[in-house]
Design a protein around this motif. Structure first.
Motif, PDB file in Angstrom:
ATOM      1  N   ARG B 201      -1.694 -16.199 -38.429  1.00 17.37           N
ATOM      2  CA  ARG B 201      -1.850 -17.410 -37.624  1.00 17.37           C
ATOM      3  C   ARG B 201      -2.987 -17.187 -36.662  1.00 17.37           C
ATOM      4  O   ARG B 201      -3.206 -16.081 -36.173  1.00 17.37           O
ATOM      5  CB  ARG B 201      -0.555 -17.835 -36.935  1.00 17.37           C
ATOM      6  CG  ARG B 201       0.171 -16.731 -36.177  1.00 17.37           C
ATOM      7  CD  ARG B 201       1.472 -17.251 -35.614  1.00 17.37           C
ATOM      8  NE  ARG B 201       1.255 -18.237 -34.559  1.00 17.37           N
ATOM      9  CZ  ARG B 201       2.199 -19.055 -34.109  1.00 17.37           C
ATOM     10  NH1 ARG B 201       3.387 -19.037 -34.619  1.00 17.37           N
ATOM     11  NH2 ARG B 201       1.951 -19.907 -33.136  1.00 17.37           N
ATOM     12  N   LEU B 206       2.215 -16.924 -29.752  1.00 17.70           N
ATOM     13  CA  LEU B 206       3.227 -17.860 -29.250  1.00 17.70           C
ATOM     14  C   LEU B 206       3.839 -17.402 -27.927  1.00 17.70           C
ATOM     15  O   LEU B 206       3.974 -18.181 -26.983  1.00 17.70           O
ATOM     16  CB  LEU B 206       4.309 -18.038 -30.322  1.00 17.70           C
ATOM     17  CG  LEU B 206       5.475 -18.967 -30.026  1.00 17.70           C
ATOM     18  CD1 LEU B 206       4.996 -20.356 -29.634  1.00 17.70           C
ATOM     19  CD2 LEU B 206       6.397 -19.053 -31.238  1.00 17.70           C
ATOM     20  N   SER B 214       5.544 -27.602 -29.341  1.00 18.26           N
ATOM     21  CA  SER B 214       6.549 -27.357 -30.381  1.00 18.26           C
ATOM     22  C   SER B 214       7.003 -28.649 -31.036  1.00 18.26           C
ATOM     23  O   SER B 214       7.097 -29.685 -30.383  1.00 18.26           O
ATOM     24  CB  SER B 214       7.781 -26.664 -29.793  1.00 18.26           C
ATOM     25  OG  SER B 214       7.513 -25.294 -29.587  1.00 18.26           O
ATOM     26  N   GLY B 240       4.661 -24.150 -31.808  1.00 20.31           N
ATOM     27  CA  GLY B 240       5.998 -23.568 -31.937  1.00 20.31           C
ATOM     28  C   GLY B 240       6.904 -24.543 -32.667  1.00 20.31           C
ATOM     29  O   GLY B 240       6.470 -25.600 -33.108  1.00 20.31           O
ATOM     30  N   TYR B 255       7.306 -19.000 -35.865  1.00 22.71           N
ATOM     31  CA  TYR B 255       7.036 -20.113 -34.948  1.00 22.71           C
ATOM     32  C   TYR B 255       8.257 -20.478 -34.102  1.00 22.71           C
ATOM     33  O   TYR B 255       8.165 -21.262 -33.181  1.00 22.71           O
ATOM     34  CB  TYR B 255       6.639 -21.362 -35.750  1.00 22.71           C
ATOM     35  CG  TYR B 255       5.263 -21.328 -36.352  1.00 22.71           C
ATOM     36  CD1 TYR B 255       4.873 -20.286 -37.187  1.00 22.71           C
ATOM     37  CD2 TYR B 255       4.347 -22.343 -36.108  1.00 22.71           C
ATOM     38  CE1 TYR B 255       3.616 -20.263 -37.759  1.00 22.71           C
ATOM     39  CE2 TYR B 255       3.079 -22.326 -36.667  1.00 22.71           C
ATOM     40  CZ  TYR B 255       2.721 -21.282 -37.498  1.00 22.71           C
ATOM     41  OH  TYR B 255       1.479 -21.266 -38.064  1.00 22.71           O
TER      42      TYR B 255
END
Ligand SMILES: Cc1cc2nc3c(=O)[nH]c(=O)nc-3n(C[C@H](O)[C@H](O)[C@H](O)COP(=O)(O)OP(=O)(O)OC[C@H]3O[C@@H](n4cnc5c(N)ncnc54)[C@H](O)[C@@H]3O)c2cc1C
Ligand SMILES: Nc1ncnc2c1ncn2[C@@H]1O[C@H](COP(=O)(O)O)[C@@H](O)[C@H]1O
Lengths: 259, 328
Positions: B201, B206, B214, B240, B255
């Motif tokens: 990613r 995160l 999110s 997220g 995530y």
């Protein structure tokens, strides 16, 4: 293949939960249900037993008051039988005492594979299955998001910080599965009817060779001294979108200097 | 018997000890005069300087585990040290995948209870009071172990802030398994890692990002998650997710924010189509600011939001994204 699946029976999480202010134990009243987390384990166990050709699933549960309603759900899904440990002396058990008791119960089923959930919905310590594995002298693979069995080996995709590891282990082994690992089936009407007559072997701690002092609150060796509501945040402004709510978000982000 | 000696399980990734370990070392410094770390992995000794800097006087190095999972060998090594006469009063374990495995194994091996989901610790005379979330984090229980020491605590990430104390490098001590221990765990240690896969990613991590955007089931479909990613990118943040959409397979597990996922404390958390279940809140309610977009005005997420928008993510997010693009 003999698959044992841990099936925790818990109070319905959608109804409010509380601790007894006197004892600090979870108040368990009313009917218990099969923990959702374990529905994944039951499904996984059923599929692996079916694929292995001629295997069956035995449920293992520890619950107060001879409670079987959650077990019946799992039996209706297709498990063959259940072992239930129920004893007043188990009140107040922590994860380690639970592991001691369940390890003894699991041994009776002579498993090739033991499945539990990574964490229960009500207790969520997430350590019970590994403690049990240690007591059983078995290896363990936690956080499985994919499980397959070939011959005497299990292959697991295990979640990690970065992604996942491919792990292999010879049977017997304890595997903990995450939510979403498989889609649990709904019990069919036939399954529900059949579940009523499937055997549930109910055991006391004496049957498993324990003294009351070894398990339950006495075995937990910890004291809950207080329970308070978690710090709550103040709710702020709530705006109904009339087509321009994004401007409110922008203004807020500007105000806190994010943009 | 006061608290003299605290051990911290020093799990490390490629970039060195994970951030929770530095948080735990910082906390350990305030709990006892002697703080020591347990490390493993091919590069474990090379972490002695950072572990020392955060307060570890010594690091017990279990060594390279090869393709084994850490749970069995690391717990066996710790139990071995204790059998050999080392006397930690407290063992602090980060609530990571491997941390929980080590704690569980160790608990059963030593016959000691383990307290999990710990969010705070306090030494009071001869006791350690731990606070841990219960009922998905809705309530906090304070507990105190009456078992024999060492007391094992599994602590949630970001419960304490990490502060560098500028200490000298930790003294490296070998805690290798030895042949008899290795033989005794041969069976339980049978699980082998065949391959490791990293889910790539881009952008900030995160759990370190200052902005987290999110998405939840309210997005309606996996395709709509692209809006979350785009918004996160425009704000230099990380995307997220709630567990519902991780379980649905829309996004990878890495995530997930919440009880079983990451704990985040960004400057701002933007929750889109997330109801705000306690297990989600426990991972994000420490954020400095919270913005929530949800079409149900009674959604619990609004009770923690500084700014709540009652609206449809499919209407609000595209406009927000356009407006941000227009600014840059
Ligand atoms: C042991 C355990 C651990 C757990 N761990 C976690 C965890 O780590 N993280 C986590 O997140 N959850 C966790 N959960 C699950 C948690 O209980 C919830 O089920 C989950 O957070 C719900 O995700 P959600 O909010 O996306 O979905 P839902 O609860 O289904 O909410 C969807 C929301 O979207 C809104 N919505 C629908 N359409 C729109 C639209 N068009 N526009 C705007 N809003 C819309 C709805 O009003 C609703 O509020 C855990 C549960 C258990 C039992
Ligand atoms: N009383 C119990 N009966 C059956 N299985 C249990 C019990 N307690 C824990 N388990 C299993 O262990 C998992 C982890 O539990 P916990 O340690 O409570 O998070 C659960 O999801 C179950 O699979």
């Amino acid at each position: 293949m003999n698959v044992v699946v841990c099936a925790k029976q818990i109070p319905d999480p959608s109804s409010p939960q509380s601790l007894d202010p006197e004892t600090g134990f979870l108040v368990r009243e009313g009917k218990l249900i099969l923990d959702d987390s374990d529905a994944y384990g039951v499904e996984m166990g059923l599929r692996l037993a079916e694929e292995s050709g001629g295997g069956e699933v035995t449920l293992v549960s520890m619950a107060p008051g001879g409670e079987v309603s959650g077990l019946r759900t799992a039996l209706a899904m297709g498990a063959a039988k259940a072992i239930l440990v129920s004893d007043d002396a188990l009140k107040g058990s922590d994860a380690l005492s639970t592991a001691k008791v369940l390890a003894k119960a699991v041994e009776r089923a002579n498993p090739d594979l033991v499945i539990a959930a990574t964490e229960s919905t009500d207790g969520y310590t997430g350590t019970m299955p590994v403690q049990m594995a240690e007591l059983l002298g078995m290896p363990s693979v936690t956080f499985a998001k994919k499980v397959t069995v070939e011959g005497d080996k299990v292959r697991v995709e295990r979640q990690t910080e970065a992604g996942y590891d491919e792990v292999e282990c010879t049977l017997p082994v304890v595997v903990t599965v995450t939510a979403g690992v498989v889609e649990p089936r709904y019990p069919s009407f036939k399954g529900i009817m059949a579940a009523k007559s499937k055997p549930v072997d109910q055991l006391s701690i004496a049957d498993l060779g324990f003294e009351p002092s070894e398990v339950g609150a006495a075995g937990a060796r910890q004291q809950v001294t207080s329970v308070v509501d978690a710090e709550s945040r103040q709710a702020g402004e709530v705006v109904v979108d009339e087509g321009d709510a994004h401007e409110r978000v922008l203004a807020f982000l500007e105000q806190i200097k994010v943009i | 018997m006061s608290i003299e000696r605290v051990w911290v399980l020093a799990e490390a990734g490629e970039a060195g000890p994970v951030s929770s370990v530095l948080e735990l070392l910082t906390k350990a410094r305030s709990m006892a005069p002697v703080v020591e770390a347990i490390a493993w992995g091919p590069a474990s000794s090379s972490h002695a300087s950072v572990l020392g800097s955060y307060g570890a006087g010594a690091v017990y190095d279990v060594g390279d585990l090869g393709d084994a999972l850490p749970g069995v060998p690391v717990s066996a090594a710790i139990a071995g040290l204790i059998e050999a006469g080392e006397r930690p009063d407290v063992i602090l374990v980060p609530a990571t995948y491997d941390g929980r495995d080590v704690a569980g194994r160790l608990s059963a091996r030593l016959d000691r209870p383990v307290v999990t989901n710990v969010v705070d610790l306090e030494v009071e005379g001869d006791e350690v009071r731990s606070k841990h979330g219960i009922f998905g984090g809705a309530q906090v229980a304070t507990a105190c172990l009456t078992a024999e020491r060492p007391w094992i605590f599994v602590v949630r990430a970001k419960s304490f802030s990490a502060e560098d104390a500028g200490g000298p490098p930790a003294e490296v001590r070998q805690a290798s398994l030895g042949e008899s221990v290795a033989a005794s765990i041969a069976r339980t240690n049978a699980a082998k890692v065949l391959a490791r896969h990293a889910e790539e990613r881009s952008g900030p991590k995160l759990d370190e990002a200052t902005v987290v955007v999110s998405g939840g089931r309210g997005l309606g479909s996996g395709e709509s998650y692209a809006m979350i990613e785009e918004l996160a990118k425009l704000l230099d943040g990380a995307p997220g997710a709630s567990r519902a959409i991780v379980d649905a397979g829309w996004v990878p597990y890495a995530y997930q924010v919440g009880q079983t996922g990451k704990t985040v404390k960004p400057t701002v958390y933007i929750a889109c189509g997330i109801s705000g279940a306690t297990q989600h809140l426990v991972g994000m309610k420490g954020s400095k600011n919270i913005v929530a977009i949800n079409k149900d005005q009674d959604a619990p997420i609004f009770s923690v939001a500084d700014l709540g928008i009652v609206g449809d993510v499919h209407k609000v997010l595209p406009k927000l994204i356009e407006a941000l693009k227009a600014r840059s």
